[in-house]
Design a protein around this motif. Structure first.
Motif, PDB file in Angstrom:
ATOM      1  N   LEU A   1      50.093  41.178  32.114  1.00 38.20           N
ATOM      2  CA  LEU A   1      48.763  41.700  32.425  1.00 38.20           C
ATOM      3  C   LEU A   1      47.949  42.038  30.972  1.00 38.20           C
ATOM      4  N   THR A   2      46.477  42.018  31.043  1.00 37.36           N
ATOM      5  CA  THR A   2      45.686  42.543  29.828  1.00 37.36           C
ATOM      6  C   THR A   2      44.467  43.343  30.474  1.00 37.36           C
ATOM      7  N   THR A   3      44.165  44.173  29.667  1.00 33.05           N
ATOM      8  CA  THR A   3      42.988  45.055  30.074  1.00 33.05           C
ATOM      9  C   THR A   3      41.782  44.300  30.764  1.00 33.05           C
ATOM     10  N   GLU A   4      41.561  43.236  30.122  1.00 28.85           N
ATOM     11  CA  GLU A   4      40.416  42.713  30.588  1.00 28.85           C
ATOM     12  C   GLU A   4      40.166  42.088  32.101  1.00 28.85           C
ATOM     13  N   MET A   5      41.207  42.201  32.689  1.00 23.31           N
ATOM     14  CA  MET A   5      41.637  41.556  34.072  1.00 23.31           C
ATOM     15  C   MET A   5      40.748  42.289  34.939  1.00 23.31           C
ATOM     16  N   LEU A   6      40.446  41.462  36.270  1.00 20.42           N
ATOM     17  CA  LEU A   6      39.885  42.025  37.318  1.00 20.42           C
ATOM     18  C   LEU A   6      40.988  42.218  38.385  1.00 20.42           C
ATOM     19  N   VAL A   7      40.856  43.097  39.409  1.00 19.66           N
ATOM     20  CA  VAL A   7      42.011  43.210  40.412  1.00 19.66           C
ATOM     21  C   VAL A   7      41.002  43.094  41.971  1.00 19.66           C
ATOM     22  N   VAL A   8      41.755  42.162  42.656  1.00 18.26           N
ATOM     23  CA  VAL A   8      41.078  41.681  43.932  1.00 18.26           C
ATOM     24  C   VAL A   8      42.183  42.036  44.951  1.00 18.26           C
ATOM     25  N   ALA A   9      41.536  42.432  46.223  1.00 19.62           N
ATOM     26  CA  ALA A   9      42.299  42.745  47.567  1.00 19.62           C
ATOM     27  C   ALA A   9      41.431  42.130  48.665  1.00 19.62           C
ATOM     28  N   ASP A  10      42.204  41.644  49.592  1.00 20.84           N
ATOM     29  CA  ASP A  10      41.318  41.047  50.898  1.00 20.84           C
ATOM     30  C   ASP A  10      40.156  40.019  50.255  1.00 20.84           C
ATOM     31  N   GLY A  11      40.427  39.467  49.243  1.00 21.56           N
ATOM     32  CA  GLY A  11      39.674  38.369  48.880  1.00 21.56           C
ATOM     33  C   GLY A  11      38.465  38.739  48.223  1.00 21.56           C
TER      34      GLY A  11
ATOM     35  N   ALA B   1      50.625  41.073  42.825  1.00 21.99           N
ATOM     36  CA  ALA B   1      51.135  42.268  42.644  1.00 21.99           C
ATOM     37  C   ALA B   1      51.314  43.376  44.022  1.00 21.99           C
ATOM     38  N   LEU B   2      52.001  44.336  44.251  1.00 21.82           N
ATOM     39  CA  LEU B   2      52.009  45.034  45.295  1.00 21.82           C
ATOM     40  C   LEU B   2      51.639  46.298  44.933  1.00 21.82           C
ATOM     41  N   VAL B   3      50.828  47.306  45.593  1.00 23.80           N
ATOM     42  CA  VAL B   3      50.654  48.792  45.233  1.00 23.80           C
ATOM     43  C   VAL B   3      51.808  49.458  45.556  1.00 23.80           C
ATOM     44  N   SER B   4      52.138  50.200  44.386  1.00 23.30           N
ATOM     45  CA  SER B   4      53.219  51.105  44.278  1.00 23.30           C
ATOM     46  C   SER B   4      52.749  52.598  44.538  1.00 23.30           C
TER      47      SER B   4
ATOM     48  N   GLN C   1      45.846  35.869  51.253  1.00 23.06           N
ATOM     49  CA  GLN C   1      44.636  35.793  50.630  1.00 23.06           C
ATOM     50  C   GLN C   1      44.849  35.810  48.890  1.00 23.06           C
ATOM     51  N   ASN C   2      45.795  36.335  48.532  1.00 25.50           N
ATOM     52  CA  ASN C   2      46.248  35.948  47.051  1.00 25.50           C
ATOM     53  C   ASN C   2      46.415  34.662  46.717  1.00 25.50           C
ATOM     54  N   LEU C   3      46.906  33.794  47.646  1.00 26.01           N
ATOM     55  CA  LEU C   3      47.609  32.415  47.473  1.00 26.01           C
ATOM     56  C   LEU C   3      46.250  31.789  47.698  1.00 26.01           C
ATOM     57  N   GLU C   4      45.204  32.077  48.477  1.00 24.88           N
ATOM     58  CA  GLU C   4      43.913  31.206  48.627  1.00 24.88           C
ATOM     59  C   GLU C   4      43.056  31.573  47.105  1.00 24.88           C
ATOM     60  N   MET C   5      43.323  32.693  46.903  1.00 22.02           N
ATOM     61  CA  MET C   5      42.515  33.064  45.377  1.00 22.02           C
ATOM     62  C   MET C   5      43.107  32.172  44.348  1.00 22.02           C
ATOM     63  N   LYS C   6      44.497  31.997  44.415  1.00 18.60           N
ATOM     64  CA  LYS C   6      45.065  31.221  43.320  1.00 18.60           C
ATOM     65  C   LYS C   6      44.572  29.773  43.696  1.00 18.60           C
ATOM     66  N   GLU C   7      44.460  29.234  44.713  1.00 19.44           N
ATOM     67  CA  GLU C   7      43.842  27.891  44.906  1.00 19.44           C
ATOM     68  C   GLU C   7      42.391  28.065  44.532  1.00 19.44           C
TER      69      GLU C   7
ATOM     70  N   TYR D   1      47.296  46.746  50.248  1.00 22.83           N
ATOM     71  CA  TYR D   1      48.560  46.766  50.069  1.00 22.83           C
ATOM     72  C   TYR D   1      49.397  45.652  48.970  1.00 22.83           C
ATOM     73  N   ALA D   2      48.595  44.618  49.081  1.00 21.96           N
ATOM     74  CA  ALA D   2      48.875  43.666  47.786  1.00 21.96           C
ATOM     75  C   ALA D   2      47.378  43.287  47.240  1.00 21.96           C
ATOM     76  N   VAL D   3      47.630  43.132  45.767  1.00 20.18           N
ATOM     77  CA  VAL D   3      46.539  42.640  45.048  1.00 20.18           C
ATOM     78  C   VAL D   3      46.636  41.486  44.090  1.00 20.18           C
ATOM     79  N   THR D   4      45.833  40.767  43.673  1.00 19.31           N
ATOM     80  CA  THR D   4      45.743  39.746  42.931  1.00 19.31           C
ATOM     81  C   THR D   4      45.035  40.240  41.894  1.00 19.31           C
ATOM     82  N   VAL D   5      45.507  39.779  40.660  1.00 21.69           N
ATOM     83  CA  VAL D   5      44.917  40.276  39.089  1.00 21.69           C
ATOM     84  C   VAL D   5      44.511  39.081  38.634  1.00 21.69           C
ATOM     85  N   VAL D   6      43.336  38.913  38.128  1.00 21.03           N
ATOM     86  CA  VAL D   6      42.563  37.615  37.974  1.00 21.03           C
ATOM     87  C   VAL D   6      41.992  38.068  36.301  1.00 21.03           C
ATOM     88  N   GLY D   7      42.364  36.905  35.310  1.00 23.81           N
ATOM     89  CA  GLY D   7      41.872  37.160  34.145  1.00 23.81           C
ATOM     90  C   GLY D   7      41.564  35.708  33.749  1.00 23.81           C
TER      91      GLY D   7
END
Length: 276
Positions: free
Chosen positions: A145-155, A121-124, A105-111, A269-275
């Motif tokens: 990474l910077t503070t204004e970014m959003l965090v996405v999981a499962d799309g 990134a992975l949840v640690s 889903q992260n790859l789809e988000m990148k596209e 488990y896995a997240v996408t950070v978007v800015g």
């Protein structure tokens, strides 16, 4: 019983014993056949053999039972170990499966957001006592990474970056009702788009709250809610959820929308950070 009677009894027993041994000697060593004596000896030997064989048979049966019990115990221990290993394998496989799903889903988000700054990134760390408040991921400030970014999981949107370390980041979840980051959102309707602010989380209904709407147009249940870049600093069109109910007021501009989240906050488990 006096001493005289005891002496007579001892003499009688001795005589019987001598007589019996004499007959036994004549029978065994001299070949003399005395049917009555032979039968008596056979019956006596048979009797004692039967008596002595009972404990032997019992002990033999107990030995077999004990061996079966030990074998069953060892087999049970091996089965328990095999079952535990199997359950661990299933758990690891499920974790990898969910992690791979998140990465896809992260790859789809990148596209979909090729013009945005995107990091996988992975949840640690996710502690049980702060399960709905925050989690940590394995990327940080030195990774870009910077503070204004959003965090996405499962799309779908799950939170925002709260604090940064060189190679670790604390993510503030949208289910954190005590410390909520207000985010501009857009409700896509057939005729137009309505904008508002994602301003809170209702723990009773497990729903997000959207208010400060810019239009008094009717918003039907099931309408999709996504992020908006109207404020200029937020990546747009990241799914948040769907409208499940509308809390009316004297003015439609002061309505509150209750949004059911798209993301599954129980399994991240896995997240996408978007800015931007």
């Amino acid at each position: 019983m006096n001493r005289y009677k005891i002496s007579k009894l001892v003499v009688a027993i001795s005589a019987v014993a001598i007589f019996s041994l004499s007959l036994l000697f004549l029978t065994v060593y001299q070949g003399l056949e005395i049917p009555i004596l032979a039968n008596g000896v056979k019956q006596t030997v048979s009797f004692f053999d039967g008596v002595l064989s009972k404990p032997t048979q019992f002990l033999s049966q107990q030995k077999d039972y004990l061996n079966d019990l030990i074998f069953a115990y060892k087999e049970n221990q091996e089965l328990k170990k095999t079952l535990a290993d199997f359950e661990n394998s299933i758990s690891e496989m499920e974790s990898l499966k969910n992690e791979n799903k998140g990465l896809r889903q992260n790859l789809e988000m990148k596209e979909q957001h090729a013009d945005k700054r995107i990091f996988s990134a992975l949840v640690s760390v996710r502690s049980p006592h702060s399960w709905n408040q925050k989690l940590m991921i394995n990327l940080g400030q030195d990774d870009g990474l910077t503070t204004e970014m959003l965090v996405v999981a499962d799309g779908a949107l799950i939170g925002t970056i709260d604090s940064l370390a060189p190679h670790a980041t604390t993510v503030k979840l949208l289910t954190n009702s005590d410390k909520f980051s207000k985010i501009p959102v857009k409700i896509a309707l057939e005729s137009t788009d309505v904008y508002g602010i994602l301003s809170g989380y209702d723990t009773d209904s497990h729903s997000f709250i959207v208010n400060q709407l810019n239009s008094d147009i009717g918003i039907p249940e099931g309408s999709s809610v996504v992020t908006s870049d109207l404020a200029g600093g937020t990546p747009s069109n990241i799914p948040i959820g769907k409208v499940v109910s509308v809390k009316t007021s004297s003015s439609n501009l002061n309505r509150e929308l209750y949004i059911t989240p798209t993301a599954n906050f129980s399994n991240i488990y896995a997240v996408t950070v978007v800015g931007q």
